[in-house]
Design a protein around this motif. Structure first.
Motif, PDB file in Angstrom:
ATOM      1  N   ASP A  93     -11.159 -32.187 -32.650  1.00 27.10           N
ATOM      2  CA  ASP A  93     -11.530 -30.870 -33.136  1.00 27.10           C
ATOM      3  C   ASP A  93     -10.263 -30.187 -33.649  1.00 27.10           C
ATOM      4  N   ASP A 147     -11.642 -24.092 -38.708  1.00 30.31           N
ATOM      5  CA  ASP A 147     -12.672 -23.088 -38.950  1.00 30.31           C
ATOM      6  C   ASP A 147     -12.566 -21.975 -37.925  1.00 30.31           C
ATOM      7  N   GLY A 217     -20.781 -23.026 -34.796  1.00 30.92           N
ATOM      8  CA  GLY A 217     -21.282 -21.685 -34.539  1.00 30.92           C
ATOM      9  C   GLY A 217     -22.491 -21.625 -33.640  1.00 30.92           C
ATOM     10  N   LEU A 218     -22.828 -22.733 -32.993  1.00 33.08           N
ATOM     11  CA  LEU A 218     -23.972 -22.736 -32.057  1.00 33.08           C
ATOM     12  C   LEU A 218     -23.500 -23.125 -30.668  1.00 33.08           C
ATOM     13  N   ALA A 219     -24.417 -23.069 -29.706  1.00 30.20           N
ATOM     14  CA  ALA A 219     -24.066 -23.310 -28.289  1.00 30.20           C
ATOM     15  C   ALA A 219     -22.971 -22.349 -27.857  1.00 30.20           C
ATOM     16  N   ASP A 267     -21.147 -33.585 -29.033  1.00 28.39           N
ATOM     17  CA  ASP A 267     -20.139 -33.694 -27.978  1.00 28.39           C
ATOM     18  C   ASP A 267     -20.374 -32.563 -26.982  1.00 28.39           C
TER      19      ASP A 267
HETATM   20  C1  LIG Z   1     -19.861 -25.499 -26.128  1.00 26.24           C
HETATM   21  N1  LIG Z   1     -20.311 -24.915 -27.358  1.00 26.24           N
HETATM   22  C2  LIG Z   1     -19.615 -25.090 -28.504  1.00 26.24           C
HETATM   23  N2  LIG Z   1     -19.948 -24.472 -29.666  1.00 26.24           N
HETATM   24  C3  LIG Z   1     -19.000 -24.860 -30.572  1.00 26.24           C
HETATM   25  C4  LIG Z   1     -18.805 -24.491 -31.909  1.00 26.24           C
HETATM   26  C5  LIG Z   1     -17.680 -24.983 -32.590  1.00 26.24           C
HETATM   27  C6  LIG Z   1     -17.399 -24.584 -33.956  1.00 26.24           C
HETATM   28  O1  LIG Z   1     -18.132 -23.794 -34.574  1.00 26.24           O
HETATM   29  N3  LIG Z   1     -16.270 -25.077 -34.542  1.00 26.24           N
HETATM   30  C7  LIG Z   1     -15.438 -25.959 -33.883  1.00 26.24           C
HETATM   31  N4  LIG Z   1     -14.355 -26.400 -34.548  1.00 26.24           N
HETATM   32  N5  LIG Z   1     -15.680 -26.386 -32.625  1.00 26.24           N
HETATM   33  C8  LIG Z   1     -16.777 -25.884 -31.952  1.00 26.24           C
HETATM   34  C9  LIG Z   1     -16.988 -26.269 -30.592  1.00 26.24           C
HETATM   35  C10 LIG Z   1     -16.067 -27.229 -29.855  1.00 26.24           C
HETATM   36  C11 LIG Z   1     -16.722 -28.601 -29.826  1.00 26.24           C
HETATM   37  N6  LIG Z   1     -16.024 -29.518 -28.941  1.00 26.24           N
HETATM   38  C12 LIG Z   1     -18.101 -25.721 -29.927  1.00 26.24           C
HETATM   39  N7  LIG Z   1     -18.509 -25.857 -28.622  1.00 26.24           N
END
Ligand SMILES: CNc1nc2cc3c(=O)[nH]c(N)nc3c(CCN)c2[nH]1
Length: 373
Positions: A93, A147, A217-219, A267
């Motif tokens: 990431d 991002d 942008g979710l979770a 993930d």
């Molecule tokens: C646990 N929920 C969650 N939402 C994410 C959104 C992004 C996201 O919108 N962008 C990035 N670069 N990473 C995200 C991550 C990390 C993923 N390992 C997220 N993790």
């Protein structure tokens, strides 16, 4: 071993898809779940154990590795694969999400983000260019665009501004990434839970062109219903012939619902983090091993599970070593959870390939209790 990066769709069943991502370091069967190896380790697991659970790829984090031990040191030592003894594919990431959730004294500008390390307070800067440089030093096979993931709650204006910034950063990420055969760059769709913004983001990413497309942008606290609401349309906005990666998801039923809506990769820290807090996921529901009712139970977590924890240990033993805070507790529960998550993925891959995904999904839900078992 292919010298290039490619994605082949092998079957679809409704919106669900199965396929194979080919990389110079090996193949990734989709739908795929990626265990999270944040600081160059999937916590409590040897890499060979991670492989034994069925994982084809794992995730690393730019933010954590740039702070400690630094990307430059890992590069000098031969890159992240050699450093952590995982020779299969790694996705990293890009750091933006972790800065916003972990770092202190963050300052966000058009250029990027400056922040202080949550470890020692040292000052750092991340830009699309620096994030690409770090991920190149690490040697990851799949690189994520830099991002911004807006924290909820956020009004439409804030979500729109944030998404448009991320799209400008996506163009800069692509420019800085350059032409790297065998390595992939994934764009990240933003836009919150607003369909028009999601469409604008998808169009912007398509115009730039990527090897894969993530749904970001979710979770982030929106809840499963709102997340599925977005997944009812967002995957279909992305190129059909490229992998679709839903970031940060999730619980077993989140994962199944996402695959049913066309997601290929996910993930989440949940299986490993829960393993360390005594929570085991099984096909019948969740077991909180610290609960006294397990103290004398000679049965395994799950009679139908073939992982080392279920083959060789009783709930009573797992209860004991958790209560005693023994290291083996994290090892066994993490292994079990990652094994179970990979079993879900393997079950879905086979069901999609054989055109019986709806039946598999119904059986998955039928067997599960709502609460703890
Ligand atoms: C646990 N929920 C969650 N939402 C994410 C959104 C992004 C996201 O919108 N962008 C990035 N670069 N990473 C995200 C991550 C990390 C993923 N390992 C997220 N993790």
């Amino acid at each position: 071993m292919s010298a290039a990066f490619s994605f082949a769709l092998t079957a679809t069943d409704g919106a669900a898809r199965s396929g194979v991502i080919s990389t110079p370091r090996g193949e990734i069967r989709t739908p795929a779940f990626m265990p999270v190896g944040t600081a160059a380790t999937v916590k409590a697991m040897m890499p060979e154990s991670v492989r034994a659970t069925g994982a084809d790829i794992l995730l690393g984090n730019t933010y954590h590795l740039m702070l400690r031990p630094t990307a430059e040191r890992i590069a000098r030592l031969g890159g992240l694969h050699r450093f952590m003894n995982w020779e299969r594919p790694i996705l990293t990431d890009s750091g933006g999400f972790q800065v916003m959730s972990l770092a202190e004294l963050r300052k966000l500008t058009e250029e990027g983000v400056t922040f202080r390390s949550h470890i020692d307070g040292s000052r750092h800067r991340l830009t699309p260019e620096r994030s690409m440089e770090i991920q190149k030093l690490l040697g990851s096979d799949i690189v994520m665009c830099f991002d911004e993931c807006p924290a909820l709650p956020a009004d439409d204006k804030r979500v729109a501004e944030s998404m448009r910034l991320s799209m400008r950063w996506a163009a800069r990420s692509k420019e800085a990434f350059g032409d790297r055969p065998g390595h992939a760059l994934f764009g990240i769709q933003q836009g919150g839970v607003t369909q028009e913004l999601r469409a604008e983001s998808a169009e912007a990413l398509r115009a730039i062109g990527f090897d894969g497309y993530a749904i970001g942008g979710l979770a982030v606290g929106e809840g499963q219903e709102a997340m599925f609401g977005v997944l009812d349309y967002a995957p279909g906005m992305l190129p059909e012939d490229k992998p679709r990666y839903l970031m940060g998801v999730g619980k077993p039923d989140d994962i199944v619902g996402a695959v049913a809506r066309g997601v290929d990769m996910m993930d989440c820290v949940l299986p490993s983090r829960s393993g360390r807090t005594g929570q085991a996921f099984t096909r019948r529901g969740t077991v909180n091993i610290k609960n006294a009712r397990h103290a004398n139970d000679p049965r395994p977590l799950d009679e139908d599970c073939t992982c080392p924890a279920c083959r060789n240990y009783s709930r009573a033993y797992l209860h004991h070593v958790f209560r005693a805070q023994e290291i083996i507790s994290s090892m066994l529960l993490t292994w079990h959870n990652l094994h179970y998550f990979q079993e879900i993925m393997g079950g879905m891959r086979a069901a999609i390939a054989e055109g019986r995904f709806a039946a598999w999904q119904a059986a998955f839900h039928a067997g599960r209790a709502e609460g703890d078992i």
